[in-house]
Design an enzyme around this catalytic site. Structure first.
Site, short mmCIF file in Angstrom:
data_model
loop_
_atom_site.label_atom_id
_atom_site.label_comp_id
_atom_site.label_asym_id
_atom_site.label_seq_id
_atom_site.Cartn_x
_atom_site.Cartn_y
_atom_site.Cartn_z
N ASP A 55 1.95 4.10 2.83
CA ASP A 55 0.83 4.89 2.26
C ASP A 55 1.34 6.07 1.41
O ASP A 55 1.33 6.01 0.18
CB ASP A 55 -0.07 5.38 3.39
CG ASP A 55 -1.47 5.74 2.92
OD1 ASP A 55 -2.25 6.25 3.73
OD2 ASP A 55 -1.77 5.52 1.72
N HIS A 94 0.83 -1.20 0.00
CA HIS A 94 0.00 0.00 0.00
C HIS A 94 0.87 1.25 0.00
O HIS A 94 1.31 1.72 1.05
CB HIS A 94 -0.91 -0.02 1.25
CG HIS A 94 -1.95 1.05 1.27
ND1 HIS A 94 -3.30 0.78 1.42
CD2 HIS A 94 -1.85 2.40 1.15
CE1 HIS A 94 -3.98 1.94 1.42
NE2 HIS A 94 -3.12 2.92 1.26
N GLU A 137 -10.75 3.80 7.33
CA GLU A 137 -9.68 4.76 7.68
C GLU A 137 -10.35 5.99 8.28
O GLU A 137 -10.32 6.19 9.49
CB GLU A 137 -8.87 5.11 6.43
CG GLU A 137 -7.79 6.14 6.67
CD GLU A 137 -7.19 6.68 5.37
OE1 GLU A 137 -7.83 6.62 4.30
OE2 GLU A 137 -6.05 7.15 5.44
N HIS A 162 0.99 4.96 -2.52
CA HIS A 162 0.53 5.73 -3.68
C HIS A 162 1.75 6.35 -4.36
O HIS A 162 2.51 7.08 -3.69
CB HIS A 162 -0.44 6.84 -3.24
CG HIS A 162 -1.65 6.32 -2.52
ND1 HIS A 162 -2.87 6.17 -3.13
CD2 HIS A 162 -1.79 5.89 -1.24
CE1 HIS A 162 -3.72 5.67 -2.24
NE2 HIS A 162 -3.10 5.48 -1.09
N HIS A 216 -9.74 1.08 -0.25
CA HIS A 216 -9.56 1.84 0.99
C HIS A 216 -10.88 1.80 1.75
O HIS A 216 -11.93 2.11 1.18
CB HIS A 216 -9.24 3.31 0.70
CG HIS A 216 -7.83 3.57 0.30
ND1 HIS A 216 -7.27 3.11 -0.86
CD2 HIS A 216 -6.85 4.27 0.93
CE1 HIS A 216 -6.01 3.51 -0.93
NE2 HIS A 216 -5.71 4.22 0.13
N1 LIG Z 1 -4.50 7.49 3.01
C1 LIG Z 1 -5.25 7.72 1.92
N2 LIG Z 1 -6.57 7.50 1.97
C2 LIG Z 1 -7.34 7.69 0.88
N3 LIG Z 1 -6.85 8.13 -0.29
C3 LIG Z 1 -5.53 8.37 -0.37
N4 LIG Z 1 -4.76 8.80 -1.40
C4 LIG Z 1 -3.50 8.86 -0.96
N5 LIG Z 1 -3.42 8.49 0.33
C5 LIG Z 1 -4.68 8.18 0.72
ZN LIG Z 2 -3.77 4.89 0.84
#
Ligand SMILES: Nc1ncnc2[nH]cnc12
Ligand SMILES: [Zn+2]
Length: 322
Positions: A270, A11, A192, A13, A189
């Site tokens: 992340d 995970h 969170e 981005h 996702h």
């Molecule tokens: N932690 C996150 N939650 C949702 N979208 C994201 N895009 C990048 N990081 C994210």
């Molecule tokens: Zn994320």
């Protein structure tokens, strides 16, 4: 000391992994003022919405195949140096369209970076295409159709990220059906910014193999038992959860409680430079602050590779390298 442990990350981005120094050099290249989102080597944001705005501003500085090849190589080299043998990168064709690069050249640039890093370090990498939830169901379906049809051999999964508080999971069911019907593996996702019900909805409606974060499931013991019983893998990002205020401090993230309840958990960064973390730091924190042993950390790395969106031969090769 966890520096010597083999690692894997499910995970991260790609646009969220840009070191501030690279952002500055890209800003000079395109003559962009970064004051609004980068000050004294630190990205400027104060909540999830402003984090996404800073993230989008950084993403807008990558406009060519070469830019994306450079970013991909930079991050994978960093991961390999930390002992990672496998990386899944969340890639966003929406960003490629926004800057006018187009999704195909975007993916080609990332692919070049993956091949260059693998040739140099041996790190294996796959791409998971991300739809942006706050752009609405039609746009997420566009991303799913792109992932399903792009024919890029590194693309093996589909995901949805962005503003979790927008819309209902059911609005996006068709996008995930498009991806699943094309043979892509599914993660999403959830759990969170939204609570346990968002994880339950994701499981019921999207039937993912993995959940991004999912940590708010801890609020519901029955859901935790379901995650453990169904073998759903959580892509846990403790540093991200602290930085975004999902949990108060590093003693609070429920990684230890989820692990103790038999839930399959993995460690992830992340958006590392945005959250003052890195994969190495996540392993180190799990060891020093949360008390995970090297054996338990190696088990999490194994879990990540067993849950990786890769072909079985690559999985076997990776497990043999562990
Ligand atoms: N932690 C996150 N939650 C949702 N979208 C994201 N895009 C990048 N990081 C994210
Ligand atoms: Zn994320």
């Amino acid at each position: 000391m966890t520096a010597n442990l083999k690692k894997a990350e499910l995970h991260c981005h790609l646009e969220g992994a840009v070191p501030p120094a690279l952002t500055l050099s890209q800003a000079r290249k395109y003559n962009v003022d970064t004051d609004a989102f980068l000050r004294d080597g630190t990205y400027v944001w104060h909540d999830f919405t402003s984090f996404l705005a800073a993230y989008d501003a950084v993403a807008a500085l990558f406009r060519s195949e070469d830019d994306y090849a450079l970013l991909t190589e930079t991050y994978l080299d960093e991961l390999a140096a930390a002992g990672a043998i496998y990386s899944e990168l969340f890639v966003s064709p929406d960003h490629a369209e926004t800057v006018g690069l187009g999704a195909d050249r975007y993916m080609a640039g990332i692919g070049r970076g993956i091949e260059a890093a693998r040739a140099r370090t041996g790190i294996e990498c796959r791409m998971v295409v991300v739809g942006l939830r706050h752009r609405g169901p039609e746009r997420v379906e566009w991303a799913a159709r792109y992932a399903a049809s792009c024919g890029n051999p590194f693309v093996t999964g589909f995901n949805m990220a962005g503003e979790e508080r927008v819309g209902a999971v059911a609005d996006y069911a068709r996008a995930f059906a498009i991806a699943r019907d094309a043979g892509l593996s599914i993660t999403v996702h959830a759990g969170e910014l939204c609570g346990a019900s968002s994880v339950r909805d994701a499981l019921d409606i999207l039937r993912p193999a993995r959940i991004g974060h999912g940590v708010r499931a801890i609020e519901d013991a029955e859901l935790v038992a379901r995650l453990a019983g169904d073998g759903i893998v959580l892509e846990v990002c403790p540093g991200s959860n602290i930085a975004l205020g999902v949990f108060a401090d590093l003693t609070a993230p429920p990684l230890r409680r989820l692990h103790a309840a038999g839930v399959k958990v993995t460690l992830n960064s992340d958006d590392p430079p945005f959250f003052g973390t890195s994969l190495q730091r996540e392993y180190e924190t799990a060891s020093r602050v949360m008390g995970f042993t090297d054996a338990e950390l190696n088990e999490m790395t194994r879990t990540a590779i067993e849950a990786a969106f890769v072909d079985e031969r690559t999985r076997a090769d990776l497990l043999a390298r562990l």
